[in-house]
Scaffold this active site. Structure first.
Site, PDB file in Angstrom:
ATOM      1  N   CYS A  86       0.192 -60.610 -19.390  1.00  0.00           N
ATOM      2  CA  CYS A  86       1.005 -59.578 -20.021  1.00  0.00           C
ATOM      3  C   CYS A  86       1.392 -58.519 -18.989  1.00  0.00           C
ATOM      4  O   CYS A  86       2.185 -58.804 -18.096  1.00  0.00           O
ATOM      5  CB  CYS A  86       0.265 -58.990 -21.226  1.00  0.00           C
ATOM      6  SG  CYS A  86       1.357 -58.152 -22.406  1.00  0.00           S
ATOM      7  N   HIS A 195      -1.808 -63.945 -24.401  1.00  0.00           N
ATOM      8  CA  HIS A 195      -3.155 -63.508 -24.038  1.00  0.00           C
ATOM      9  C   HIS A 195      -4.209 -64.602 -24.291  1.00  0.00           C
ATOM     10  O   HIS A 195      -4.781 -64.656 -25.378  1.00  0.00           O
ATOM     11  CB  HIS A 195      -3.539 -62.274 -24.855  1.00  0.00           C
ATOM     12  CG  HIS A 195      -2.830 -61.028 -24.476  1.00  0.00           C
ATOM     13  ND1 HIS A 195      -3.347 -60.122 -23.581  1.00  0.00           N
ATOM     14  CD2 HIS A 195      -1.626 -60.527 -24.867  1.00  0.00           C
ATOM     15  CE1 HIS A 195      -2.510 -59.099 -23.443  1.00  0.00           C
ATOM     16  NE2 HIS A 195      -1.455 -59.325 -24.210  1.00  0.00           N
ATOM     17  N   GLU A 197      -7.191 -64.691 -23.235  1.00  0.00           N
ATOM     18  CA  GLU A 197      -8.514 -64.073 -23.421  1.00  0.00           C
ATOM     19  C   GLU A 197      -8.753 -63.657 -24.871  1.00  0.00           C
ATOM     20  O   GLU A 197      -9.899 -63.394 -25.269  1.00  0.00           O
ATOM     21  CB  GLU A 197      -8.666 -62.875 -22.477  1.00  0.00           C
ATOM     22  CG  GLU A 197      -7.989 -61.586 -22.898  1.00  0.00           C
ATOM     23  CD  GLU A 197      -6.489 -61.544 -22.651  1.00  0.00           C
ATOM     24  OE1 GLU A 197      -5.895 -60.454 -22.833  1.00  0.00           O
ATOM     25  OE2 GLU A 197      -5.898 -62.582 -22.276  1.00  0.00           O
TER      26      GLU A 197
END
EC number: 6.3.5.3
Length: 230
Positions: A86, A195, A197
């Site tokens: 990002c 994302h 994660e």
């Protein structure tokens, strides 16, 4: 395998990245403040999402000049593994470590929701445990994720297999060629807007991002003569 998570004023996904490494693959991981100038002890460097320096001027434009970025460029030249997520992707493009730029979403609205991605390149160190053409569920959270490059750069990305992920179905930001993530020519540097994660456990809605972390660990272990994790 030693991981670094860079932290700029305004980073807000650094904890997510730290926890993803710690809890998903159980490797040593450290926060590295933007004033540091030495990344030599780390094998993989994560540039996390957020709003570095408040996104003033444009996303990543100020972070690109932070002291730690000289060390990151050196790490890239040494062939270390780097992933920008990002805002981290935006920083990598501003620093010239990846081509192109990230513009305002075509709708001019912040988009925050799960998206379906197509794995285009499953041969990078970060994607080797996916299958080419596989569709995965990873969330986005950005206002400036509209990837842009000129026609010559796009042709080069396509010919060199540097497009790592494309949006499958709806393109949430208007990015050229539905691009959600790209890599350097050697695949060691990856930038992506979604994302991973935030998709490492079904409790989060998806664990499709987990294999990005196991992929890079197993690539490193293979190069250092250690057994892969299952």
């Amino acid at each position: 395998m030693n991981f670094a998570v860079l932290v700029f004023p305004g980073s807000n996904c650094d904890i997510d990245c730290y926890k993803a490494v710690e809890e998903t693959i159980g490797q040593p991981v450290s926060y590295v403040w933007h004033t540091e100038t030495d990344l030599s002890q780390y094998d993989c460097i994560i540039v996390p999402g957020g709003f570095s320096y408040g996104d003033y001027l444009r996303c990543g434009a100020i972070a690109r000049f932070a002291p730690v970025m000289s060390a990151l460029v050196q790490a890239a030249q040494e062939g270390k593994y780097i992933i920008g997520i990002c805002n981290g992707f935006q920083i990598l493009t501003e620093a010239g470590l990846l081509p192109g730029a990230l513009l305002r979403n075509r709708t001019l609205k912040f988009r925050c929701h799960p998206v379906t991605l197509e794995v285009v390149n499953a041969n990078t160190p970060f994607t080797s445990e996916y299958k080419e053409g596989e569709q995965i569920n990873i969330p986005i959270a950005h206002g400036e994720g509209n990837y842009y490059c000129d026609a010559d750069t796009l042709k080069e990305l396509q010919e060199n297999n540097q497009i790592v992920f494309r949006y499958a179905g709806e393109n949430p930001n208007g990015s050229v060629d539905n691009i959600a993530g790209i890599c350097s020519k050697d695949g060691r540097i990856v930038g992506m807007m979604p994302h991973p994660e935030r998709a490492v456990n079904e409790l989060l809605g998806s664990e499709d991002g987990k294999r990005m972390f196991t992929s890079i660990l197993n690539r490193w272990r293979g190069k250092n003569g250690a057994a892969a994790i299952g």
